[in-house]
Design an enzyme around this catalytic site. Structure first.
Site, PDB file in Angstrom:
ATOM      1  N   GLU A   1       1.101  -1.176   0.002  1.00  0.00           N
ATOM      2  CA  GLU A   1       0.403   0.056  -0.459  1.00  0.00           C
ATOM      3  C   GLU A   1       0.884   0.918   0.179  1.00  0.00           C
ATOM      4  OE1 GLU A   1      -4.463  -0.783   2.013  1.00  0.00           O
ATOM      5  OE2 GLU A   1      -2.565  -1.045   3.346  1.00  0.00           O
TER       6      GLU A   1
ATOM      7  N   HIS B   1      -8.639   8.983   2.336  1.00  0.00           N
ATOM      8  CA  HIS B   1      -8.625   8.263   2.019  1.00  0.00           C
ATOM      9  C   HIS B   1      -8.528   9.023   0.237  1.00  0.00           C
ATOM     10  CE1 HIS B   1      -8.142   4.752   0.188  1.00  0.00           C
ATOM     11  NE2 HIS B   1      -8.106   4.511   1.584  1.00  0.00           N
TER      12      HIS B   1
ATOM     13  N   ARG C   1      -0.503   8.329   2.243  1.00  0.00           N
ATOM     14  CA  ARG C   1      -1.767   9.119   2.098  1.00  0.00           C
ATOM     15  C   ARG C   1      -2.571  10.901   1.960  1.00  0.00           C
ATOM     16  NH1 ARG C   1      -5.622   5.259   5.137  1.00  0.00           N
ATOM     17  NH2 ARG C   1      -4.665   3.232   3.956  1.00  0.00           N
TER      18      ARG C   1
ATOM     19  N   HIS D   1     -11.523   9.690   6.744  1.00  0.00           N
ATOM     20  CA  HIS D   1     -11.427   8.007   7.432  1.00  0.00           C
ATOM     21  C   HIS D   1     -11.303   8.106   8.523  1.00  0.00           C
ATOM     22  CE1 HIS D   1     -10.567   4.028   5.455  1.00  0.00           C
ATOM     23  NE2 HIS D   1      -9.220   3.959   5.548  1.00  0.00           N
TER      24      HIS D   1
ATOM     25  N   ARG E   1      -1.263   8.044   9.040  1.00  0.00           N
ATOM     26  CA  ARG E   1      -1.423   7.144   9.390  1.00  0.00           C
ATOM     27  C   ARG E   1      -0.832   6.078   8.088  1.00  0.00           C
ATOM     28  NH1 ARG E   1      -4.402   2.568   9.061  1.00  0.00           N
ATOM     29  NH2 ARG E   1      -6.140   4.054   8.340  1.00  0.00           N
TER      30      ARG E   1
HETATM   31  P1  FAD Z   1     -14.340   0.154  15.178  1.00  0.00           P
HETATM   32  O1  FAD Z   1     -14.367  -1.708  14.975  1.00  0.00           O
HETATM   33  O2  FAD Z   1     -14.944   1.510  15.176  1.00  0.00           O
HETATM   34  O3  FAD Z   1     -15.538  -0.287  16.974  1.00  0.00           O
HETATM   35  C1  FAD Z   1     -16.028   0.348  17.515  1.00  0.00           C
HETATM   36  C2  FAD Z   1     -16.886   0.104  18.174  1.00  0.00           C
HETATM   37  O4  FAD Z   1     -17.314   0.267  19.567  1.00  0.00           O
HETATM   38  C3  FAD Z   1     -18.045  -1.037  18.096  1.00  0.00           C
HETATM   39  O5  FAD Z   1     -18.483  -2.382  17.901  1.00  0.00           O
HETATM   40  C4  FAD Z   1     -18.656   0.782  17.895  1.00  0.00           C
HETATM   41  O6  FAD Z   1     -20.388  -0.409  18.005  1.00  0.00           O
HETATM   42  C5  FAD Z   1     -18.604   0.556  19.739  1.00  0.00           C
HETATM   43  N1  FAD Z   1     -19.073   1.569  20.138  1.00  0.00           N
HETATM   44  C6  FAD Z   1     -19.297   3.232  19.490  1.00  0.00           C
HETATM   45  N2  FAD Z   1     -18.834   4.061  20.893  1.00  0.00           N
HETATM   46  C7  FAD Z   1     -19.887   3.395  21.594  1.00  0.00           C
HETATM   47  C8  FAD Z   1     -20.675   3.668  22.539  1.00  0.00           C
HETATM   48  N3  FAD Z   1     -20.597   5.091  23.426  1.00  0.00           N
HETATM   49  N4  FAD Z   1     -21.008   2.970  23.486  1.00  0.00           N
HETATM   50  C9  FAD Z   1     -21.224   1.552  23.205  1.00  0.00           C
HETATM   51  N5  FAD Z   1     -20.031   1.253  22.475  1.00  0.00           N
HETATM   52  C10 FAD Z   1     -19.757   1.828  21.461  1.00  0.00           C
HETATM   53  N6  FAD Z   1      -7.238   0.018   9.277  1.00  0.00           N
HETATM   54  C11 FAD Z   1      -5.986  -0.728   8.646  1.00  0.00           C
HETATM   55  O7  FAD Z   1      -4.712  -1.381   9.393  1.00  0.00           O
HETATM   56  N7  FAD Z   1      -6.670  -1.902   7.881  1.00  0.00           N
HETATM   57  C12 FAD Z   1      -7.228  -1.287   6.642  1.00  0.00           C
HETATM   58  O8  FAD Z   1      -7.755  -2.195   5.437  1.00  0.00           O
HETATM   59  C13 FAD Z   1      -8.580  -0.677   6.446  1.00  0.00           C
HETATM   60  N8  FAD Z   1      -9.254  -0.849   5.744  1.00  0.00           N
HETATM   61  C14 FAD Z   1     -10.379   0.017   7.063  1.00  0.00           C
HETATM   62  C15 FAD Z   1     -11.894   0.248   5.306  1.00  0.00           C
HETATM   63  C16 FAD Z   1     -12.334   0.897   6.026  1.00  0.00           C
HETATM   64  C17 FAD Z   1     -14.200   1.159   5.148  1.00  0.00           C
HETATM   65  C18 FAD Z   1     -12.395   1.603   7.211  1.00  0.00           C
HETATM   66  C19 FAD Z   1     -13.134   2.626   7.611  1.00  0.00           C
HETATM   67  C20 FAD Z   1     -11.744   2.411   8.280  1.00  0.00           C
HETATM   68  C21 FAD Z   1     -10.032   1.026   7.876  1.00  0.00           C
HETATM   69  N9  FAD Z   1      -9.144   1.047   8.052  1.00  0.00           N
HETATM   70  C22 FAD Z   1      -8.247   0.201   7.848  1.00  0.00           C
HETATM   71  C23 FAD Z   1      -8.901   1.862  10.441  1.00  0.00           C
HETATM   72  C24 FAD Z   1      -9.785   0.527  10.693  1.00  0.00           C
HETATM   73  O9  FAD Z   1     -10.698  -0.512  10.361  1.00  0.00           O
HETATM   74  C25 FAD Z   1      -9.835   0.544  12.087  1.00  0.00           C
HETATM   75  O10 FAD Z   1      -9.122   2.393  13.013  1.00  0.00           O
HETATM   76  C26 FAD Z   1     -10.263  -0.138  13.568  1.00  0.00           C
HETATM   77  O11 FAD Z   1     -10.778  -0.644  12.750  1.00  0.00           O
HETATM   78  C27 FAD Z   1     -10.662   0.780  14.588  1.00  0.00           C
HETATM   79  O12 FAD Z   1     -11.075  -0.086  15.289  1.00  0.00           O
HETATM   80  P2  FAD Z   1     -11.639   0.172  16.711  1.00  0.00           P
HETATM   81  O13 FAD Z   1     -11.685  -1.790  17.743  1.00  0.00           O
HETATM   82  O14 FAD Z   1     -10.957   1.009  17.657  1.00  0.00           O
HETATM   83  O15 FAD Z   1     -12.805   0.488  16.493  1.00  0.00           O
HETATM   84  C1  SIN Z   2      -7.496   0.341   2.348  1.00  0.00           C
HETATM   85  O1  SIN Z   2      -7.664  -0.729   2.135  1.00  0.00           O
HETATM   86  O2  SIN Z   2      -7.665   1.614   1.417  1.00  0.00           O
HETATM   87  C2  SIN Z   2      -7.536   0.890   3.879  1.00  0.00           C
HETATM   88  C3  SIN Z   2      -6.482   0.407   4.403  1.00  0.00           C
HETATM   89  C4  SIN Z   2      -5.976   1.768   5.983  1.00  0.00           C
HETATM   90  O3  SIN Z   2      -6.885   2.146   6.515  1.00  0.00           O
HETATM   91  O4  SIN Z   2      -5.374   1.501   6.647  1.00  0.00           O
END
Ligand code: FAD
Ligand code: SIN
Length: 534
Positions: free
Chosen positions: A120, A238, A285, A346, A381
């Protein structure tokens, strides 16, 4: 109000929260068990939509090393990273991947069962593991949900939103107030450790790849509890969301599509990024989004596409099945080899200041995953470092909690009683049009606090947000989840805007058109020649 007691309360069911719960399920130290609450259905999270993959510096990948990964993470982050966090997370990446595999997550492999790596932006070598081609997040989320549901000592509440933290007179965190939407009632959860794993803030912007639950709740809870919030001016846009102008959630076209050979072109099919940066479509990015944004501003009649002809249709469909079906759902004719794309909010590099074990400024309150700011990402990032950070920090926190001494709550102090009384009290609460106000906040942020910022626009944003604050009022208690989310979005919007106002420099994802001069590359408390001294 119902009262319950758990050893650990985990707020959030994305990669960070689920992995922590999974690791803790092996602990013998948690006699009151673990509660995981999530405000939607279990599994619904930013994690679920992750496409490209997760960084793993693996021993079989001979071209790679942690030194190289550390260097590229810091270079992408423009040197505003915390070196200790970067090296810790990089050095634990292999263990994190092995742990995920043990938990049941299946990464893509070749015909000899070797892990496959992709590339990437700003990575010099392929080091990104992926699952089901381009559905890495779904594969991780599903694997971890299965593991968590199998565990005997984890209880899960769905549709349960944390709306307040329980802080005692000493400002120690003793749990949280949960709003249970299914029964329209509150529950007080007392816990020895309370963990924010609530994800990102993308919904504060009109166009975002984040699902509608990404409203920065954990950030607002931590801020109210007195935690330091860091680096909120650094919002990553993004460059290649699918150009469908959906103001709830934009589908993503993964950076790994460029990693596999696609290039960003204009409507004449001309590759133009390399005119501005020799790394072209695979520059970091913030650089690519900045160039695309500038190009579209200067050429308002033009549009941007991903030219996938170097990958070929058959290869593309096989390697990117999720993106293929998203494109087909939106009537994009892939046979033309051009996918219309546009920048979209993003990821939030900032968050609750925490170390790699999730420890914050408040005793017994922890933050992991996207809600936390460990300093891994600096000003921008490096792709696929976020899922890695979720797993490494959850793992480290699990180790801490496993060794923690838990004392059960004997007496509820007055400070906690005062907090609970707000939610116990029955009284009339104001109603307002949440959808309309949410849209207003998203428009303000997109227009004035987007890829480019300047003082005049930032002041206007603060003024407009203040007006909205008057409508929402200062009551802590709300009628429903929508109102709680709206208030959080407003607070997050203000925090981002103030941070963007305060940093009078352009660096990484923070572009001030009134201060275009960049900060020097390395500005942390170390010198570049010291980086790799162990
Ligand atoms: P999340 O996965 O967002 O989970 C948060 C959780 O908290 C959810 O279950 C939500 O319901 C809960 N929640 C929120 N507020 C409350 C509340 N007040 N009370 C109770 N529950 C609550 N990163 C990479 O490293 N590689 C990738 O390929 C990549 N691709 C991505 C593609 C997309 C489309 C997106 C949006 C992001 C991507 N990212 C990627 C970033 C990465 O996915 C996220 O940063 C990461 O998954 C965040 O994980 P998390 O557990 O911190 O939060
Ligand atoms: C992507 O697949 O382009 C997202 C990767 C990332 O947010 O780290």
């Amino acid at each position: 109000m119902k009262y319950s007691n758990y050893s650990v309360l985990i707020i959030g069911g994305g990669a960070a929260g689920l992995f922590l719960a999974h690791k803790l399920s092996f602990s013998n130290n948690l006699k009151d068990g673990i509660l995981l609450v999530t405000k939607g259905k279990l599994g619904e999270s930013n994690t679920k939509y992750a496409q490209g993959g997760i960084v793993g510096v693996m021993p079989d990948n001979k071209e790679d090393s942690t030194e190289l990964h550390i260097k590229e993470t810091i270079s992408s982050g423009c040197g505003l990273n915390d070196f200790a966090s970067v090296s810790f997370i990089s050095e634990h990446s292999c263990a994190a991947i092995e742990d995920l595999i043990r938990a049941g997550v299946q990464f893509d492999r070749d015909e000899n069962n070797n892990l496959i790596y992709t590339l990437e932006g700003a990575h010099s070598v392929p080091r990104i593991l992926h699952g089901a081609g381009d559905a890495t997040g779904r594969v991780i989320e599903e694997g971890l949900v299965d593991a968590v549901l199998r565990a005997k000592n984890i209880e899960v509440y769905e549709n349960a939103m944390a709306v307040d933290l329980l802080l005692d007179r000493a400002r120690d965190c003793k749990g949280a107030v949960i709003y249970r939407a299914d029964i329209d009632d509150y529950e007080a959860i007392y816990s020895g450790a309370t963990v924010l794993a609530t994800g990102g803030v993308g919904q504060v912007y009109k166009y975002t790849t984040n699902p509608s639950l990404a409203t920065g709740d954990g950030l607002v809870l931590a801020k109210s509890a007195g935690c330091e919030i860091k680096d909120m001016e650094f919002i990553q846009f993004h460059p290649t969301a699918l150009n469908v102008k959906d103001d709830v959630k934009m589908p993503l076209v993964s950076e790994s599509v460029r990693g596999e050979g696609a290039v960003i072109v204009n409507r004449f099919g001309e590759e133009f990024i390399s005119k501005y940066d020799e790394r072209g479509s695979l520059a970091p990015r913030d650089v690519v989004s900045g160039i695309v944004h500038k190009y579209l501003k200067e050429n308002p009649d033009d549009s941007i596409y991903l030219d996938i002809s170097r990958i070929g249709l058959e290869n593309f469909e096989r390697r990117f099945p999720t993106i293929t079906s998203i494109c087909r759902e939106h009537d994009i004719i892939l046979e033309n080899m051009l996918i219309p794309v546009t920048p979209s909010a993003h990821y939030c590099m900032g968050g609750v200041k925490a170390n790699v074990a999730g420890e914050t400024d408040v005793n017994n309150l922890f933050a992991i995953g996207e809600v936390a700011c460990t300093g891994l990402h600096g000003a921008n990032r490096l792709a696929s470092n976020s899922l890695l950070e979720c797993i490494v920090c959850a793992s480290e926190l699990a180790r801490k909690i496993d060794k923690k001494e838990f004392s059960s709550i004997k007496k509820i102090d007055d400070e906690i009683k005062k907090t609970l009384s707000i939610y116990d009290e029955a009284r009339e609460l104001p109603e307002y049009n949440c959808d309309e106000i949410r849209r207003r906040i998203k428009n303000i942020m997109w227009r004035y606090v987007g890829i480019e910022r300047e003082e005049k626009g930032l002041l206007q944003a603060l003024f407009d947000l203040k007006e909205i604050g008057r409508i929402l009022g200062s009551d802590k208690k709300c009628l429903n989840r929508e109102q709680y989310e709206l208030k959080n979005l407003l607070r997050v919007a203000e925090i981002i805007t103030r941070a963007a106002f305060a940093r009078k420099k352009s660096i990484g994802a923070h572009k001030r058109i009134d201060y275009i001069e960049s900060e020097p590359l390395i500005v942390g408390d170390y010198r570049e020649d010291e980086l790799f001294v162990k």
